[in-house]
Scaffold this motif. Structure first.
Motif, PDB file in Angstrom:
ATOM      1  N   LEU A 251      -7.325   4.930  13.617  1.00 54.78           N
ATOM      2  CA  LEU A 251      -6.440   4.318  13.871  1.00 54.78           C
ATOM      3  C   LEU A 251      -5.346   4.982  13.201  1.00 54.78           C
ATOM      4  CD1 LEU A 251      -4.597   1.572  14.664  1.00 54.78           C
ATOM      5  CD2 LEU A 251      -5.391   0.629  12.404  1.00 54.78           C
ATOM      6  N   LEU A 252      -4.424   5.406  13.942  1.00 55.35           N
ATOM      7  CA  LEU A 252      -3.314   6.569  13.363  1.00 55.35           C
ATOM      8  C   LEU A 252      -1.876   5.849  13.295  1.00 55.35           C
ATOM      9  CD1 LEU A 252      -4.318   9.929  15.278  1.00 55.35           C
ATOM     10  CD2 LEU A 252      -4.805   8.802  13.101  1.00 55.35           C
ATOM     11  N   SER A 253      -1.020   6.496  12.650  1.00 57.06           N
ATOM     12  CA  SER A 253       0.200   5.926  12.266  1.00 57.06           C
ATOM     13  C   SER A 253       1.539   7.014  12.927  1.00 57.06           C
ATOM     14  CB  SER A 253       0.498   5.457  11.006  1.00 57.06           C
ATOM     15  OG  SER A 253      -0.183   4.133  10.775  1.00 57.06           O
ATOM     16  N   THR A 254       2.731   6.696  13.038  1.00 57.65           N
ATOM     17  CA  THR A 254       3.618   7.450  13.485  1.00 57.65           C
ATOM     18  C   THR A 254       3.630   9.039  12.491  1.00 57.65           C
ATOM     19  OG1 THR A 254       5.163   5.693  14.003  1.00 57.65           O
ATOM     20  CG2 THR A 254       6.058   7.924  13.648  1.00 57.65           C
ATOM     21  N   GLY A 255       3.755  10.037  13.125  1.00 61.74           N
ATOM     22  CA  GLY A 255       3.791  11.342  12.594  1.00 61.74           C
ATOM     23  C   GLY A 255       2.570  12.122  12.096  1.00 61.74           C
TER      24      GLY A 255
ATOM     25  N   VAL B 177      -2.614   3.241   8.137  1.00 65.33           N
ATOM     26  CA  VAL B 177      -1.441   2.245   8.357  1.00 65.33           C
ATOM     27  C   VAL B 177      -0.619   2.586   7.286  1.00 65.33           C
ATOM     28  CG1 VAL B 177      -0.467  -0.178   8.414  1.00 65.33           C
ATOM     29  CG2 VAL B 177      -2.858   0.620   9.380  1.00 65.33           C
ATOM     30  N   LEU B 178       0.779   3.186   7.840  1.00 64.38           N
ATOM     31  CA  LEU B 178       1.823   3.486   6.817  1.00 64.38           C
ATOM     32  C   LEU B 178       2.757   2.382   6.139  1.00 64.38           C
ATOM     33  CD1 LEU B 178       2.870   6.843   8.370  1.00 64.38           C
ATOM     34  CD2 LEU B 178       1.008   6.674   6.861  1.00 64.38           C
TER      35      LEU B 178
ATOM     36  N   GLY C  36       8.404   4.595   2.923  1.00 64.39           N
ATOM     37  CA  GLY C  36       8.462   5.475   2.179  1.00 64.39           C
ATOM     38  C   GLY C  36       7.256   6.642   2.137  1.00 64.39           C
ATOM     39  N   PHE C  37       6.428   6.319   2.851  1.00 66.02           N
ATOM     40  CA  PHE C  37       5.165   7.179   2.807  1.00 66.02           C
ATOM     41  C   PHE C  37       5.168   8.268   3.993  1.00 66.02           C
ATOM     42  CE2 PHE C  37       2.156   6.122  -0.195  1.00 66.02           C
ATOM     43  CZ  PHE C  37       2.327   5.031  -0.780  1.00 66.02           C
ATOM     44  N   ALA C  38       4.827   9.485   4.015  1.00 64.03           N
ATOM     45  CA  ALA C  38       4.830  10.301   4.883  1.00 64.03           C
ATOM     46  C   ALA C  38       3.673  10.220   5.944  1.00 64.03           C
ATOM     47  CB  ALA C  38       4.921  11.878   4.645  1.00 64.03           C
ATOM     48  N   GLY C  39       3.562  10.801   7.009  1.00 62.56           N
ATOM     49  CA  GLY C  39       2.273  10.815   7.849  1.00 62.56           C
ATOM     50  C   GLY C  39       1.195  11.513   7.276  1.00 62.56           C
TER      51      GLY C  39
ATOM     52  N   LEU D 241      -7.679   2.130   5.031  1.00 63.14           N
ATOM     53  CA  LEU D 241      -6.343   2.375   5.441  1.00 63.14           C
ATOM     54  C   LEU D 241      -5.814   3.523   4.459  1.00 63.14           C
ATOM     55  CD1 LEU D 241      -4.771  -1.226   5.298  1.00 63.14           C
ATOM     56  CD2 LEU D 241      -5.975  -0.054   6.992  1.00 63.14           C
ATOM     57  N   LYS D 242      -5.112   4.362   5.026  1.00 65.84           N
ATOM     58  CA  LYS D 242      -4.955   5.747   4.206  1.00 65.84           C
ATOM     59  C   LYS D 242      -3.391   6.054   4.668  1.00 65.84           C
ATOM     60  CE  LYS D 242      -9.103   6.100   2.874  1.00 65.84           C
ATOM     61  NZ  LYS D 242      -9.096   4.845   3.028  1.00 65.84           N
TER      62      LYS D 242
END
Length: 296
Positions: free
Chosen positions: A109-113, A128-129, A132-135, A150-151
């Motif tokens: 399950l990926l998140s933006t970037g 799941v970001l 303030g967190f980078a991809g 979740l990472k």
């Protein structure tokens, strides 16, 4: 033809696009010039109903089986057989992904970037970001492939790096680095070096910094959180310790400062005998020997 239908070109199976159909599934799909997407895939229902939306390049037979492919699915590059396929947690459509490699992010399950490159890289992960967190950036065959949970803010580079999993906020760089530690034991840690913290070490190194070829490379389940260990083959068995130098080793316990090795040829300077007096001393380990440093 697979026997279930003829090869045909259709302009009606997706909104505003064209598909070259092989049987009942879309094989090659092109969005019109308002969406600028291109796909080679055997995705059926999502492509038929929603298309591949905006600015996406997808070459992934068997991939994207779980995506709803809504208007949020934009600016993605997904290349590889079964790449980003169908996680049990279910996909969330997102943007700005780069996923390249056979089964890369296959159950993720990926998140933006997020950038995932390599066969089975980030395979079982979910990301799941928070603000303030980078991809995440994961590059290498099987890199972080065993990760679960979740990472965010993860950087893993190297074949088999973090093979057993990577924790939140960790930076792991090097072939085989931290390959047996697991997701819960390297949270917010920095591990750099080929075979750094290799398979034999499975203890908790969270919030630590480990740099050097085969650093912390020994069989142990020790808790060494918040330690700084720098040097080829350097190691610690204690928490919150600083160990500096090639083959330097802390075997005393927690909260130690160790410089140099007891191994001949790997010492860090030398210790000489002098007559001095002081009411304060700093207990450290120098070249494998406990010493007292006089303080003013």
């Amino acid at each position: 033809d697979n026997g279930s239908g003829a090869v045909a070109i259709s302009s009606t199976v997706t909104p505003g696009g064209y598909a070259l159909n092989f049987g009942v599934e879309n094989a090659i799909y092109i969005e019109d010039n308002t969406r600028n997407s291109f796909a080679v895939s055997n995705v059926g229902a999502p492509a038929s109903s929603n298309g591949f939306w905006t600015n996406n390049v997808i070459v992934s037979p068997g991939g994207l089986q779980g995506n709803a492919q809504t208007s949020a699915f934009t600016n993605n590059t997904i290349i590889g057989s079964n790449a980003y396929r169908a996680p049990s947690v279910g996909h969330v459509d997102t943007a700005d992904l780069v996923v390249i490699g056979e089964q890369a992010a296959g159950e993720a399950l990926l998140s933006t970037g997020d950038v995932i490159i390599g066969k089975k890289a980030f395979y079982q992960s979910s990301s799941v970001l928070s603000a303030g967190f980078a991809g995440n950036v994961v590059i290498g065959r099987n890199a972080a492939s065993g990760t679960t949970g979740l990472k965010e803010g993860v950087v893993v580079i190297g074949s088999d790096a973090a093979l057993a999993g990577v924790g939140q906020g960790a930076t792991i760089i090097g072939a085989g680095a931290a390959d047996g530690v697991g997701s819960t034991n390297n949270i917010n840690s920095v591990v750099i070096g080929s075979k750094a913290i290799a398979t034999g070490f499975t203890g908790d190194l969270s919030l630590g910094v480990f740099i050097g070829h085969e650093v912390q490379n020994f069989t142990s389940t020790a808790n060494v959180i918040e330690s700084v260990v720098i040097g080829a083959n350097a190691r610690t068995s204690g928490r919150r310790s600083v160990v500096l130098g090639s083959r330097a080793s802390n075997v005393i316990g927690d909260n130690q400062f160790v410089v140099g090795s007891a191994t001949v040829g790997y010492e860090a300077g030398s210790v000489t005998t002098e007559a001095n007096s002081s009411s304060k001393v700093w207990n450290v380990v120098i070249n494998g020997v406990q010493q007292k440093i006089l303080l003013a």
